[in-house]
Design a protein around this motif. Sequence first.
Motif, PDB file in Angstrom:
ATOM      1  N   UNK A   5       0.828  -1.198   0.000  1.00 31.51           N
ATOM      2  CA  UNK A   5       0.000   0.000   0.000  1.00 31.51           C
ATOM      3  C   UNK A   5       0.862   1.247   0.000  1.00 31.51           C
ATOM      4  N   UNK A   6       1.938   1.213   0.842  1.00 32.84           N
ATOM      5  CA  UNK A   6       2.825   2.375   0.917  1.00 32.84           C
ATOM      6  C   UNK A   6       3.534   2.587  -0.410  1.00 32.84           C
ATOM      7  N   UNK A   7       3.945   1.470  -1.070  1.00 31.74           N
ATOM      8  CA  UNK A   7       4.633   1.586  -2.347  1.00 31.74           C
ATOM      9  C   UNK A   7       3.724   2.214  -3.389  1.00 31.74           C
ATOM     10  N   UNK A   8       2.397   1.864  -3.345  1.00 31.18           N
ATOM     11  CA  UNK A   8       1.464   2.363  -4.340  1.00 31.18           C
ATOM     12  C   UNK A   8       1.255   3.859  -4.200  1.00 31.18           C
ATOM     13  N   UNK A   9       1.113   4.340  -2.991  1.00 29.63           N
ATOM     14  CA  UNK A   9       0.809   5.758  -2.800  1.00 29.63           C
ATOM     15  C   UNK A   9       2.058   6.635  -2.887  1.00 29.63           C
ATOM     16  N   UNK A  10       3.237   6.043  -2.890  1.00 28.47           N
ATOM     17  CA  UNK A  10       4.460   6.835  -2.953  1.00 28.47           C
ATOM     18  C   UNK A  10       5.025   7.077  -1.573  1.00 28.47           C
ATOM     19  N   UNK A  33      16.627   8.075  -4.888  1.00 32.27           N
ATOM     20  CA  UNK A  33      15.221   7.759  -4.650  1.00 32.27           C
ATOM     21  C   UNK A  33      14.359   8.201  -5.835  1.00 32.27           C
ATOM     22  N   UNK A  34      14.772   9.268  -6.501  1.00 30.70           N
ATOM     23  CA  UNK A  34      14.009   9.750  -7.646  1.00 30.70           C
ATOM     24  C   UNK A  34      14.040   8.810  -8.828  1.00 30.70           C
ATOM     25  N   UNK A  35      15.062   7.952  -8.920  1.00 32.42           N
ATOM     26  CA  UNK A  35      15.171   7.004 -10.032  1.00 32.42           C
ATOM     27  C   UNK A  35      14.430   5.694  -9.791  1.00 32.42           C
ATOM     28  N   UNK A  36      14.022   5.448  -8.559  1.00 32.88           N
ATOM     29  CA  UNK A  36      13.396   4.161  -8.237  1.00 32.88           C
ATOM     30  C   UNK A  36      11.973   4.115  -8.787  1.00 32.88           C
ATOM     31  N   UNK A  37      11.708   3.171  -9.682  1.00 32.14           N
ATOM     32  CA  UNK A  37      10.384   3.050 -10.287  1.00 32.14           C
ATOM     33  C   UNK A  37       9.915   1.603 -10.230  1.00 32.14           C
ATOM     34  N   UNK A  38       8.593   1.432 -10.310  1.00 29.93           N
ATOM     35  CA  UNK A  38       7.995   0.099 -10.313  1.00 29.93           C
ATOM     36  C   UNK A  38       8.111  -0.524 -11.701  1.00 29.93           C
ATOM     37  N   UNK A  39       7.651  -1.762 -11.822  1.00 23.12           N
ATOM     38  CA  UNK A  39       7.688  -2.441 -13.117  1.00 23.12           C
ATOM     39  C   UNK A  39       6.866  -1.705 -14.162  1.00 23.12           C
ATOM     40  N   UNK A  40       5.840  -0.971 -13.715  1.00 19.57           N
ATOM     41  CA  UNK A  40       4.995  -0.217 -14.648  1.00 19.57           C
ATOM     42  C   UNK A  40       5.534   1.178 -14.935  1.00 19.57           C
ATOM     43  N   UNK A  41       6.656   1.533 -14.273  1.00 23.11           N
ATOM     44  CA  UNK A  41       7.268   2.840 -14.506  1.00 23.11           C
ATOM     45  C   UNK A  41       6.844   3.916 -13.543  1.00 23.11           C
ATOM     46  N   UNK A  42       6.026   3.571 -12.546  1.00 31.16           N
ATOM     47  CA  UNK A  42       5.583   4.573 -11.573  1.00 31.16           C
ATOM     48  C   UNK A  42       6.691   4.849 -10.560  1.00 31.16           C
ATOM     49  N   UNK A  43       6.828   6.109 -10.175  1.00 34.82           N
ATOM     50  CA  UNK A  43       7.829   6.463  -9.177  1.00 34.82           C
ATOM     51  C   UNK A  43       7.432   5.891  -7.829  1.00 34.82           C
ATOM     52  N   UNK A  44       8.384   5.314  -7.129  1.00 33.36           N
ATOM     53  CA  UNK A  44       8.114   4.652  -5.863  1.00 33.36           C
ATOM     54  C   UNK A  44       8.273   5.576  -4.670  1.00 33.36           C
ATOM     55  N   UNK A  45       8.933   6.711  -4.867  1.00 26.16           N
ATOM     56  CA  UNK A  45       9.181   7.641  -3.763  1.00 26.16           C
ATOM     57  C   UNK A  45       8.835   9.074  -4.175  1.00 26.16           C
ATOM     58  N   UNK A  46       8.319   9.822  -3.216  1.00 25.21           N
ATOM     59  CA  UNK A  46       8.170  11.267  -3.364  1.00 25.21           C
ATOM     60  C   UNK A  46       9.198  11.910  -2.441  1.00 25.21           C
ATOM     61  N   UNK A  47      10.113  12.694  -3.004  1.00 24.67           N
ATOM     62  CA  UNK A  47      11.201  13.277  -2.224  1.00 24.67           C
ATOM     63  C   UNK A  47      11.015  14.784  -2.123  1.00 24.67           C
ATOM     64  N   UNK A 190      16.333  -6.002  -7.449  1.00 22.99           N
ATOM     65  CA  UNK A 190      16.161  -5.620  -8.853  1.00 22.99           C
ATOM     66  C   UNK A 190      15.982  -4.107  -8.991  1.00 22.99           C
ATOM     67  N   UNK A 191      15.129  -3.527  -8.158  1.00 23.76           N
ATOM     68  CA  UNK A 191      14.912  -2.073  -8.217  1.00 23.76           C
ATOM     69  C   UNK A 191      16.191  -1.332  -7.821  1.00 23.76           C
ATOM     70  N   UNK A 192      16.820  -1.777  -6.724  1.00 22.55           N
ATOM     71  CA  UNK A 192      18.037  -1.107  -6.265  1.00 22.55           C
ATOM     72  C   UNK A 192      19.148  -1.211  -7.302  1.00 22.55           C
ATOM     73  N   UNK A 193      19.276  -2.371  -7.930  1.00 24.32           N
ATOM     74  CA  UNK A 193      20.315  -2.537  -8.949  1.00 24.32           C
ATOM     75  C   UNK A 193      20.066  -1.651 -10.164  1.00 24.32           C
ATOM     76  N   UNK A 194      18.789  -1.473 -10.527  1.00 22.29           N
ATOM     77  CA  UNK A 194      18.470  -0.587 -11.653  1.00 22.29           C
ATOM     78  C   UNK A 194      18.854   0.849 -11.318  1.00 22.29           C
ATOM     79  N   UNK A 195      18.600   1.264 -10.088  1.00 27.06           N
ATOM     80  CA  UNK A 195      18.995   2.609  -9.659  1.00 27.06           C
ATOM     81  C   UNK A 195      20.510   2.742  -9.694  1.00 27.06           C
ATOM     82  N   UNK A 196      21.205   1.720  -9.199  1.00 25.93           N
ATOM     83  CA  UNK A 196      22.672   1.757  -9.196  1.00 25.93           C
ATOM     84  C   UNK A 196      23.226   1.851 -10.618  1.00 25.93           C
TER      85      UNK A 196
END
Length: 327
Positions: A5-10, A33-47, A190-196
């Motif tokens: 739920x937290x991931x969905x709302x950002x 944190x700004x580069x972290x996105x879900x499989x659908x391309x949605x941003x996972x964090x609001x900074x 997977x998400x962290x490695x994509x950001x890296x």
Amino acid sequence: MVSQECSTRGHRVVVLVRPGLLPMELGIVHRLFGQAVSASGSRLYDVVTCATEAGTVSTDTDFTIQVPHGPEALDDADTVIVPAAKEDYRPQERGRIAEPVARALGRVPATARVASICTGSFVLAAAGLLTGRRATTHWRSCDEFRSLYPEVDVDADVLYTDDRGVLTSAGVASGIDLCLHMIRTDHGAQVANAVARGTVVPPHREGGQAQYIERPVTAAGECSTAPARAHALRHLGEPLTLRGLADAASMSVRTFNRRFRQESGLTPMQWLTQQRIDHARRLLESTDLPVDRIASDAGFGTGTALRQHFHAALGVSPRAYRTTFRV
């Protein structure tokens, strides 16, 4: 870990800055944190960035930054990060600015994760958030930190610590390691490695800041333990002994132990366990192999041993980890 739920709302990351801010540390948080996105391309964090008062905040350079939010931004934070500031290196100024920042941290929800980069740990300690916890800071400041806050368990060797929702990191660049660790904890490797990859940094650095501490020049004839580490990574699934690793580096066990700790900040067996856990995580995320097979491939031997090490390192079982992070 962050709920679905937290991931969905950002997940809301709030960076609390002070006068004399080190701009690189603010940039690290927004960039990673700004580069972290879900499989659908949605941003996972609001900074967002805040200060004790909204407005212009000085940096340790020849430019200032405009901060749009005051301390009220902390009220609904999921994660709060406190970067270092110039005052941290001037003890006579530290209290003047750190105290109001520490008071602002009182607004942070009890459920929020709180972290510091480099000497931002002094602020967390001043706010009482590190009492009874393991923490780190820049190696040059560790002795002073211990003197000021004896109630904190200071580990000068590591790149970052994570103790019950309060995290600290060592030098400036260790903020990258810390942010990647939080992203990995929240959303998997997977998400962290994509950001890296997007930032062109390694997803996980070996060892701790012990390898960066100023030391006497290496004596002639001493060599690196890198061949032993390379050998271990090629044979993770096989029994590996301290003697065997020392032989791979052409050293005595005593010399190998000493040199390995100097170079990596870990003992050989600590490092080996870390590599095996990382390998098991990758297999859990990317394959349907049974836990017993993964335990064998990673060098733990049995599923029971893997579960024990996995829970000690991550606080969850392999099965729970796979349920959360299976690609």
